[in-house]
Design a protein around this motif. Structure first.
Motif, PDB file in Angstrom:
ATOM      1  N   THR A 106      55.288 -40.618  43.283  1.00  0.00           N
ATOM      2  CA  THR A 106      56.152 -40.283  44.543  1.00  0.00           C
ATOM      3  C   THR A 106      55.676 -41.347  45.937  1.00  0.00           C
TER       4      THR A 106
ATOM      5  N   GLU B 268      46.347 -38.190  44.933  1.00  0.00           N
ATOM      6  CA  GLU B 268      47.775 -38.020  45.095  1.00  0.00           C
ATOM      7  C   GLU B 268      48.399 -39.295  45.638  1.00  0.00           C
ATOM      8  N   ARG B 269      47.440 -40.008  46.832  1.00  0.00           N
ATOM      9  CA  ARG B 269      47.867 -41.260  47.042  1.00  0.00           C
ATOM     10  C   ARG B 269      48.573 -42.243  46.199  1.00  0.00           C
TER      11      ARG B 269
ATOM     12  N   GLN C 207      49.980 -41.371  43.438  1.00  0.00           N
ATOM     13  CA  GLN C 207      51.127 -41.037  42.474  1.00  0.00           C
ATOM     14  C   GLN C 207      52.596 -41.671  42.664  1.00  0.00           C
TER      15      GLN C 207
ATOM     16  N   TYR D  23      42.592 -39.471  38.420  1.00  0.00           N
ATOM     17  CA  TYR D  23      42.766 -38.074  38.608  1.00  0.00           C
ATOM     18  C   TYR D  23      41.918 -37.221  37.654  1.00  0.00           C
TER      19      TYR D  23
ATOM     20  N   GLU E  98      40.871 -34.220  41.577  1.00  0.00           N
ATOM     21  CA  GLU E  98      41.952 -33.762  42.208  1.00  0.00           C
ATOM     22  C   GLU E  98      41.419 -33.313  43.568  1.00  0.00           C
TER      23      GLU E  98
END
Lengths: 447, 380
Positions: free
Chosen positions: B262, B257-258, B260, B132, B142
């Motif tokens: 979550t 974000e892949r 992350q 990131y 990002e």
């Protein structure tokens, strides 16, 4: 365990046959539409056309996303001839008839970008592949806008960018199928610079806090370019993650850095949080180098001002549009939006509404939905009556050029919405630049 | 043993048929469009790989998204530097994910249980933050890594003249978007399923199950379980890398974000929802979650009004208000409820649910024999 290895000939044949049958059936699916259509999602003789509204419904830009969606729905209403027509009555030169687009009723599909490139592209793909959207619009983040714009170019679907302020969207990442009505970081810098010089003098040292993605980067770059241009020093430029929530660890170092101006290259909830915390840390009451400490927020919106409350008072920034403008187009839009939703529109809502109308108008001008023709109708299109005065869609980079507003947080607001006062309207000529400076290529008309 | 083999071929056959015919039987659910079908296949691979670790050994990794992300980045770099052909991209993705899994697994597998989970989570978050904000020249932060017109693409430039606009990913000329992309992923999914089936049935798989039931006892017999664990971890990481590279193949973009947490949590949900340790469960869970994410999240009040239009106006509005909480941006709520229901009432996931339904229809004595037969257990 070894038995399984001995797939006998009969079994192999069975597997093979089943596989072949399935594969044989496959081409039927993807060639089914190949013969009839000359372009993707051609509505043909259908009575409706579908537009895709892809906005953040969760994440740091969710407030902007919600307001954008309201504007889109209003635009659809007006295009279909319902309601009072809003800016359709003031838009010049207009080919819109109020009976949908090219006689077809406008319908829409919505999606949540989650302010993530992956989710935004998945959502846009659903709109294109499943819902048959002819045009995709939306986005409250430049990272997302750039990602979706790339996808739309590949798919041959026009992308009318919503709120995206990075130079890259119509700079190094510009695309033939992407159009932006909103202004960009360079224009913010060009408009804000002279005002900052006038208000705060030539001898200042600035500390930048920058959202760590394409928009933040270009915003910081443009602000540095213009402020350093008239003699400001840049003490430090620190990148902060998007959606950080707590900015105290980034603000503490500002106190002892010797800087006397803090430039917050943040947007949405991030900006609300960082500004609130900066004020709570007492930055604005400080004296550094014998001068009052100042905070600048290059990109301002009324929604953010609402979130930040009293902290916004007296702070300078720039904005694309504000509802308090008195021209005919703005008043018509504010009236119509207010009657529908009970509050004035934000600048995000404004740009999204305008983009939808502009797309519809370009289809009417071209007399077809065929994207290359629609693109040609939009390129170099000059119009007025949409709230920003005379505006032009520059053909070289698909960026709209118009006046930019420099605003200040209102010291004595007369209502809960009257939060920004316009300090200066910077004329278009002052914020214009050569399309070549950011590089990038538009790419082909036909994909 | 003979019986298992024939049952396995039947299972593989049914699985292949179901996967390849997804465009047909998913159409009534509104899910038969290429992007979602690709996601089904790709996340199916991800979950099947995760299940090799979690299902067989019981080691719960909370950091598998790191491998997914590395696979994506490696694949996009292969597109940027070498060629738009997808095969090298997939190989690079698997290789680099395997390498990272080896490193992370080597350290993390010194601990078990919750400590192992936390270690993997920590490593994944580290990778995420590196991607990131630290390694932005490689990952583009990002904004995400994307193809550009001035990428070198050395191999392609040797024998091809670059066309106008961005090139698309291809397999020897066949474009990897839309349905061809789905079939490419589907065939890889079937191969992956087959490999996973073989692992489940192999002595190696038995060893991993042994670790799950009692690792101490295995160690007391003088057996070193570490190499087995590490292999399982690396294999599972390579599956994730493969899934990541396929994400890039069908859509050449890689975002931080892949990686992350979550995303790591999502694959745990998929596996538990479908059925931990079962062969087809993870695939079902992956499909269900992706379906919710893409279809439920797109329902807006207009669609709801259409659905409930048969009701009188007053009731219609109430129904739209109530259901509106669970669809659109509220789809997470529905997923959470579903997850709770599954965990409370069907700890074995959807597969257990299907088994229960099936048992309703077979007679009692058959049921008794089915439950006692080890073959039966093995097939699940």
């Amino acid at each position: 365990m070894t038995d399984f290895k001995k797939l006998d000939r009969r079994q192999v044949l069975k597997f093979g046959a089943a596989g072949a049958a399935a594969l044989g059936a496959a081409p039927l699916f993807y060639s089914r539409n190949a013969w009839a259509e000359s372009f993707r999602n051609d509505p043909g003789s259908a009575k409706n056309v579908t537009l895709g509204f892809n906005v953040p419904q969760s994440g740091p830009y969710a407030d902007e996303g919600a307001d954008e969606l309201r504007a889109y729905k209003l635009a659809v209403k007006h295009l279909n001839g319902e309601g009072d027509g809003g800016m359709m009555n003031t838009f010049q030169p207009s080919s819109l008839k109020g009976n949908g687009i090219l006689g077809k009723k406008v319908t829409f599909t919505t999606g949540d970008t989650q302010t993530k490139s992956d989710a935004a592209r998945a959502s846009a793909k659903r709109m294109i592949e499943k819902d048959g959207a002819l045009m995709i619009t939306g986005g409250s983040s430049s990272g997302v806008a750039v990602a979706v714009q790339g996808l739309c170019q590949e798919s041959g679907i026009i992308f009318m960018a919503g709120l995206t302020h990075s130079n890259d969207t119509t700079g190094k990442d510009k695309r033939r199928y992407g159009f932006r009505h909103f202004f960009n970081a360079y224009m913010s810098g060009a408009a804000l610079g002279p005002v900052l010089e006038k208000e705060y003098g030539k001898e200042r040292s600035a500390y930048h806090l920058t959202a760590d993605y394409t928009w933040g980067w270009t915003q910081e770059e443009s602000m540095r370019q213009f402020t350093e241009g008239f003699g400001w020093q840049t003490t430090a430029a620190v990148k902060t993650p998007v959606g950080a929530g707590d900015f105290s660890q980034y603000i503490t170092p500002v106190l002892n850095s010797g800087a006397d101006v803090l430039i917050l290259n943040h947007y949405g909830k991030d900006m609300i949080n960082s500004l609130t915390q900066a004020v709570q840390f007492g930055l604005r009451d400080k004296q550094v180098n014998g001068k009052n400490f100042e905070i600048v927020v290059p990109l301002f919106s009324r929604l953010m001002a609402q979130g930040a409350g009293d902290n916004i008072k007296g702070i300078l920034g720039s904005t694309n549009w504000n509802w308090s403008l008195k021209d005919e187009g703005s008043s018509a839009f504010v009236k119509s939006f207010g009657a529908e939703y009970g509050n004035p529109p934000s600048m995000a809502a404004h740009t999204c509404y305008v983009q939808t109308l502009l797309y519809a108008n370009a289809c009417e001008m071209a007399g077809t939905f065929y994207p290359p023709e629609v693109i040609k109708a939009l390129e170099g299109f000059k119009f007025d009556g949409m709230g920003n005065g005379a505006t032009e869609y520059r053909a070289e980079d698909h960026q709209c050029f118009k006046d930019v507003l420099v605003v200040r947080g209102n010291q004595n607001p007369s209502s809960q919405f009257d939060l920004l006062e316009v300090v200066e309207t910077t004329p278009r000529s002052q914020v214009e630049y050569d399309a070549k400076i950011f590089g990038g290529e538009l790419g082909p008309y036909k994909v | 043993m003979k019986k298992i083999a024939s049952k396995d071929s039947k299972l593989l056959l049914i699985f292949s048929g179901a996967v390849l015919l997804m465009p047909l039987w998913l159409a009534p659910f509104g899910a038969a469009y290429p992007d979602l079908l690709q996601k089904f296949a790709i996340y199916g691979i991800f979950a099947i790989g995760f299940n090799i670790l979690f299902g067989l050994t019981g080691y719960l990794s909370f950091g598998h998204a790191a491998f997914l992300g590395v696979g994506s980045y490696a694949a996009v770099w292969s597109f940027k530097l070498f060629t738009m052909n997808v095969l090298p991209a997939v190989l690079f993705g698997v290789f680099f994910a395997g390498l990272l899994a080896l490193a992370i697994g080597f350290v993390s597998l010194r601990r078990s249980g919750i400590y192992f989970s936390i270690l993997t989570l920590a490593f994944a978050q580290m990778s995420y933050n590196l991607a990131y904000s630290v390694l932005t020249p490689i990952t583009n932060g990002e904004t995400g890594l994307q193809l550009t017109l001035n990428d070198p693409r050395w191999l392609d430039s040797l024998y091809k003249v670059a066309g106008e606009g961005l090139p698309s990913t291809e397999l020897f000329g066949l474009k990897m978007s839309g349905y061809p992309g789905f079939y490419f992923c589907a065939i890889i999914l079937i191969v992956c399923f087959f490999i996973s089936l073989r692992i489940f049935r192999s002595p190696f798989g038995l060893m991993l199950r042994g670790v799950k039931s009692n690792q101490n006892r295995m160690n007391y017999t003088g057996l070193n379980t570490r190499p087995y664990m590490l292999s399982a971890f690396v294999i599972s990481g390579m599956y994730a890398g493969l899934a990541g590279s396929l994400l890039a193949v069908t859509d050449p973009l890689a975002g931080a974000e892949r990686m992350q947490w979550t995303a790591s949590g999502e694959v745990v949900l998929m596996t538990i929802l479908g059925g931990v340790g079962t062969l087809v469960g993870p695939m079902l869970g992956a499909g269900l979650i992706k379906y919710f994410e893409n279809i439920f999240s797109s329902f807006n009040s207009n669609i709801l009004h259409e659905i409930f239009s048969f009701l009188p106006d007053g009731i219609e509005n109430v129904m739209v208000k109530v259901t509106g909480l669970f669809v659109g941006s509220g789809w997470h709520l529905t997923l959470g409820l579903l997850f709770m229901i599954v965990v409370i009432f069907l700890p074995g996931g959807i597969v257990e649910g299907a088994q229960k339904v099936k048992n309703l229809f077979v007679s009692n004595d058959q049921k008794g024999s089915a439950e006692s037969s080890p073959e039966k257990q093995a097939v699940e």
